[in-house]
Scaffold this active site. Sequence first.
Site, mmCIF file in Angstrom:
data_model
loop_
_atom_site.group_PDB
_atom_site.id
_atom_site.type_symbol
_atom_site.label_atom_id
_atom_site.label_comp_id
_atom_site.label_asym_id
_atom_site.label_seq_id
_atom_site.Cartn_x
_atom_site.Cartn_y
_atom_site.Cartn_z
ATOM 1 N N GLU A 116 68.456 62.013 -31.489
ATOM 2 C CA GLU A 116 68.065 60.975 -31.745
ATOM 3 C C GLU A 116 66.285 60.706 -32.455
ATOM 4 O O GLU A 116 65.994 60.720 -33.691
ATOM 5 C CB GLU A 116 68.878 59.279 -32.844
ATOM 6 C CG GLU A 116 68.862 59.114 -34.072
ATOM 7 C CD GLU A 116 69.377 57.677 -34.662
ATOM 8 O OE1 GLU A 116 70.026 57.206 -33.206
ATOM 9 O OE2 GLU A 116 70.197 57.393 -35.396
ATOM 10 N N LYS A 146 71.836 59.679 -29.139
ATOM 11 C CA LYS A 146 70.655 58.764 -29.395
ATOM 12 C C LYS A 146 69.438 59.355 -28.742
ATOM 13 O O LYS A 146 68.783 59.062 -29.357
ATOM 14 C CB LYS A 146 71.001 57.347 -28.600
ATOM 15 C CG LYS A 146 71.843 56.438 -28.902
ATOM 16 C CD LYS A 146 71.361 55.923 -30.549
ATOM 17 C CE LYS A 146 72.211 55.381 -31.307
ATOM 18 N NZ LYS A 146 72.188 54.944 -32.681
ATOM 19 N N GLU A 165 74.128 47.639 -49.798
ATOM 20 C CA GLU A 165 74.250 49.909 -50.235
ATOM 21 C C GLU A 165 75.868 49.108 -50.639
ATOM 22 O O GLU A 165 75.841 50.399 -51.922
ATOM 23 C CB GLU A 165 73.673 50.315 -49.444
ATOM 24 C CG GLU A 165 73.985 51.632 -49.901
ATOM 25 C CD GLU A 165 73.723 53.065 -48.775
ATOM 26 O OE1 GLU A 165 73.332 52.170 -47.478
ATOM 27 O OE2 GLU A 165 72.993 53.915 -48.733
ATOM 28 N N GLU A 191 62.115 62.622 -38.884
ATOM 29 C CA GLU A 191 62.146 61.020 -39.858
ATOM 30 C C GLU A 191 62.470 59.860 -39.094
ATOM 31 O O GLU A 191 61.698 58.511 -40.099
ATOM 32 C CB GLU A 191 63.547 60.929 -39.878
ATOM 33 C CG GLU A 191 64.450 62.338 -41.376
ATOM 34 C CD GLU A 191 64.984 63.528 -40.508
ATOM 35 O OE1 GLU A 191 65.240 63.528 -39.494
ATOM 36 O OE2 GLU A 191 65.582 63.936 -41.110
ATOM 37 N N GLU A 241 73.409 47.784 -45.478
ATOM 38 C CA GLU A 241 74.699 48.134 -45.518
ATOM 39 C C GLU A 241 75.506 48.611 -46.635
ATOM 40 O O GLU A 241 75.917 48.524 -46.829
ATOM 41 C CB GLU A 241 75.696 48.989 -44.123
ATOM 42 C CG GLU A 241 76.489 50.728 -44.245
ATOM 43 C CD GLU A 241 76.089 51.315 -42.649
ATOM 44 O OE1 GLU A 241 75.245 51.206 -42.580
ATOM 45 O OE2 GLU A 241 77.661 51.080 -42.855
ATOM 46 N N CYS A 268 75.568 54.533 -38.588
ATOM 47 C CA CYS A 268 74.973 54.527 -37.255
ATOM 48 C C CYS A 268 74.948 55.525 -36.062
ATOM 49 O O CYS A 268 74.025 55.080 -34.965
ATOM 50 C CB CYS A 268 75.683 53.421 -36.522
ATOM 51 S SG CYS A 268 76.073 51.821 -37.447
ATOM 52 N N CYS A 320 81.702 53.176 -29.180
ATOM 53 C CA CYS A 320 80.292 53.006 -28.213
ATOM 54 C C CYS A 320 80.809 53.111 -26.877
ATOM 55 O O CYS A 320 79.959 53.422 -26.188
ATOM 56 C CB CYS A 320 78.564 52.364 -28.900
ATOM 57 S SG CYS A 320 78.402 52.989 -30.795
ATOM 58 N N SER A 373 75.923 56.349 -45.350
ATOM 59 C CA SER A 373 74.257 55.620 -46.191
ATOM 60 C C SER A 373 73.056 55.483 -45.503
ATOM 61 O O SER A 373 72.817 56.112 -44.807
ATOM 62 C CB SER A 373 74.907 54.691 -44.990
ATOM 63 O OG SER A 373 73.869 52.918 -45.344
#
Lengths: 161, 562, 624
Positions: free
Chosen positions: B359, B356, B284, B364, B281, B301, B500, B321
């Site tokens: 996710e 999550k 980037e 992907e 990151e 994230c 989190c 990102s």
Amino acid sequence: MHENFDFSVTDRILADHKCAQQLIIAILQDIQEHYRYLPREVFPYLAEKLDMSEARIYSVATFYENFSLEPKGKYVIKICDGTACHVRHSLPILERFRQELGLSENKHTTDDLNFTVETVSCLGACGLAPVIMVNDDVYSAMTPEKASELIKKLKEELANA
Amino acid sequence: MANKEFITVDGIPVPIEGEANLLEVIRKAGIKLPTFCYHSELSVYGACRMCMVENEWGGLDAACSTPPRAGMKIKTNTERLRRYRRNILELIIANHCNDCTTCKNNLRCKLQDLAMRYNIDGVRFPNTSGNARPKDESSDSISMDPSKCILCGDCVRVCHEVQNVGAIDFAFRGSKMSISTAFGKPLAESPCVGCGQCVAICPTGALVVKNHITPVWKAVDNPELKTTVQIAPAVRVAVGKELGVRDGENVMGKIVAALRLMGFDEVYDTSLSADLTVMEESAEFLERLEKGENLPLITSCCPGWIKYCENKHPELLSNVSSCKSPMQMFAALLKDRAKKNGEKMFHVAIMPCTAKKSEATREEFATDGCPDVDAVITTNGLIRMIKESGIMFDDLEPEAVDMPFGTISGAGVIFGVTGGVTEAVLRRVAATKTRAALLSVANKGQRGMEGIKEFDLEYGEKTLRIAVVSGLANAEKVIKRVKSGEHFDFIEVMACPGGCINGAGQPYIMHEERCERVKGLYEADRLLSVRCSDDNPVISELYENVIGDRAHELLHVHYKKK
Amino acid sequence: MLKSRSELSALREEYAKAYAAQSRRLIVCAGTGCVAGGSMKIYDRLKELLRERGLSVAVELEVDPHGDVIDLKKSGCHGFCEIGPLLRVDPEGWLYTKVQLSDCEEIIEKTIIGGEHIDRLAYKCGCNTYKKHDDIPFYKNQTHIVLDQCGTINADSIREYIAVGGYSALEKALFEMSPEAITDEIKKSNLRGRGGGGFPAGRKWEQVRRQNVEQKYVVCNGDEGDPGAFMDGSIMGGDPHRMIEGMIIAGIATGASVGYIYVRAEYPLAVERLRTAITQAEELGILGDNILGTEFSFKLNISRGAGAFVCGEGSALTASIEGKRGFPRVKPPRTTEHGLFDKPTVLNNVETFANVPLIISKGADWYLGIGTEGSPGTKAFALTGNIVNTGLIEVPMGTTLREIIFDIGGGMRDGAEFKAVQIGGPSGACLTAEHLDLPLDFDTLKKVGAMIGSGGLVVMDDKTCMVEVARFFMNFTQNESCGKCVPCREGTKRMLEILERIVAGEGRDGDIELLEELADTIVNTALCGLGKSAPNPIISTIKNFREEYEAHIYEKRCPAGACQKLKKIYIDPELCKGCSKCARQCPVDAISGKIKEPFEIDLSKCIRCGSCLDACPFKAIKEA
């Protein structure tokens, strides 16, 4: 979104109310006036245009009794069950309408979308109890027999239209 | 203030110190009034009527919505109040599915707790919970059981006020009222981002986290499968109370030991892949800064945020990102290794997060049709598995995670708290890495529990505008500013307020306890010898021997507009 | 656009002259009831016939009429809907009742051209015929202040309103009084909110006036959701300007520049008239920016309700105007501090605002001379139920039930015996014969556990089952509960459940006590006023008619013979002539038989509605 749905009416109504979130009830009223119910397609569209969540618009629409998410009939028959009408036997009239049209407590609109039968809490014409309203016309001092005649008349009107 | 103002609670004078309502003052008197719908972080709803108190004239006031006035004399526990509270509880229970023993929220249920407290030993009304809509199991993160809903509206308010998601709301009214998505659509088809804040706040078992423990046990028991597990940073400071340790205490070593005892073959720390995220990151970010394109860079994230962005601001996806989340990076590396070695591997991620779970099922993040993460277990799920195993957690000797991914940096650990990702990136791009320099980085403005933190950072000749946001409603505010032309260079977004550590997969806590968890993570960071991701020897090793020129394939993802 | 006070005065003079010069006025009642009876068709027919005869017709007040003109006007509700459609003939003050389309020709010929009274259209009671409107006992025993112009002026005409003195209170408030003075006058008059609780309007105004906030609002509660009440609808539809004038004055007094009228969805007529009235007022510069050339501006909006009784509650109403679910919110803060859009808000109901111009014009002392000491002024009631005359009435506060029911209402219908009167709608209570001489005012009613509420008066006779009445009201409130707080949402549901089983003959020992316990919990813990008052009908019927509950529960018997499920209806084969009238009337086809042979009722189909009893010409159908 729903590509086949024509949003021009909704656009016009939104423009009339300047796309204001606070006027959502008036916007829904106008949409219902046009379609005789609130088509499901307009909800995500309104959500986007008014920057509200679709769930919230649904929440408002289901709170108020006048909004219908199901298409209503050409003739909306409202049977008053206010106190005055109730004590003067409005129930048998309701029963008669339902019986004539094959409707019930859970089924309010005929399959051909010609008739909707529902109750209202008061039409403000207590002196003429029991009263009913068909679209915008009030019928007073109703009886089950008059109800049957009325349905006959309305069906004839439909046939001749 | 020389002359404090007081109210009298059950005969005891209690000072008024700026509290907005009686309830908060009464709590100071050591009395916990029963409530279902009061939460200091949400708007006052005032609907459960459990917190009624009696004033000196015998009138009743709802403590949650009555402002304290000097001289008030309040009684909180009278015969009348007890009777009303019992009646209200009885009315709620009559409309509640009472399958307590098989409920996922058994023993954590506020209704159960209050029913016990008020000695409800019978219900005089027929149970009507059967009229509720059927369960909604469509979401990968959350399941919803309307028959257990008591309509306190906490979930609706958190979804709208804190998260600006608005996936659910009240529908209909009166006794027909329910909590529902628009048109009662399955949750999976709604704008729900799976953040689970509604679950965290739900007093009953109406909203619970999806449970994926069974397939995990199955995999652990299967000798042909290698089971690997990664543990996210925030988990180590949150298993707390339920396992007999202090909330906020770092028990990573014990968790590792417990997982080994349960039968996992390899145990890893997600902090390691967080270091990878920092590396990628940062690179980037510097590249975008140089080119001056796609700024601000927005962190990636948090899967709740990603989903929110996809739903509401798809045009901003190019600013997000391209780094995978640490969880997915780790999983990709492990699955890549397994493939090379011809192993059959089942990978479990232990996360503070409910999103999550969704996710992990995204297309992907699948290799050859198989998800890189086979199962996501929340912190609460881990606690349950530890209990199920009969492990005496408190007695465990701490153990270290497995090599070759065993060394982590403090930068990776602080990913678990709002501002952590930003601080980790700042450490990475800092010119010098002395202790003084790191201390100065710590004080830039990214730390703290505020929902929106903004600061300027001198970087070379530039001044960078940085924002750190937690809570999606706060994110929305900043995004609106970005859209209206305000310049930011870097924005960190975490869906859950505080980051989190306050994820919905963790045991539910209030603000003060959150601060304990935060302290725990920063302490863990301080105690590590490696503080910057680029100083982590494992990272350079990985780049050299494993990642090579495959960084794009293993560590990056491109979310597409739907 | 009127730019000054003198311009309005000049206009009034002109209109007043024109109004007085009208030689022949026909006023067709265009209230909901008469419209339902076809009064608009009568109006059109009269217009057509007059034109056919070559007579010139004026439907709006004309300042310079050319020659003899017949003024044909539509008015608001006259109140006596029962005998409609009504036609008032001025200057004589005659009232024609139950006018039919076919009567129009005769009215033109005899009355308009011939100047004769048509006796058969006059109101008759017993052996008396009442020619004049004002002589009819129904009207004679009333005191019309607020309803004074409902039924006499053209509800669609700002000209007529101005001609009879309208907007002169606004003039006075705007040019002669300070906001403090207006508020003080209202406070002094002790005008109490007509919407239910009777909170002094002046105190509300004072609270709003004192706050130094830029944006304030005036909101009119026209969400008259009470089944069996239609006073506010009649005022809005019959004399809309009076209420608007009251709202503008409230705006001056409190410093509010925007007003909202929240109108119930079921009042399309009122919405239409209000819209017309607002447009007319805006055109004259009575509403809008710089009213009558002053610094004061006031804009008025209409919000249509969408069908929720709870929106009659203040905070639910403002939530609804804001486009939200009509959830009441916890108080404090009060509406006067955090009302509409969280701003200080004066919220009063239609009738309260309609009183304001009178108090400002005639002074608080005049107002204090009407009604009782603690409750000055009059109150409009919707008088319905089993009495001879039903309709909209207005009487001074302190009038007794006896006067209302027997003098105005003409006593019980069909010689039945008075049993109870439900006052205040679903939030109100039942009063019995022992309360007949109780003066109706806010405080006296409160003492006996009742309230004026919205002003519905439903009179019940000895054939009415009080348990069934309680069930009816509970069914209503349960349906209309917003669902926010537990006691109201769950409590009313359970109370209804219990009441339903009692009237179905399935009541159990302990049900009365359980009802009482639930009622007590709801009254004390519900969030809003509607919730807190929802159990009132049950509390008062248990208090006054406990033995009826007991008869249902323990003897499975309905003393009034009204509960359908406890009824057994049969056809006496001795008396039945087999005419089939009953079978045709039956809504569920439960009656069958061969013509000229005794018919039979299938009790499994019968819903015990009683239609057949009324239909049988031979009294062969009986209840056991």
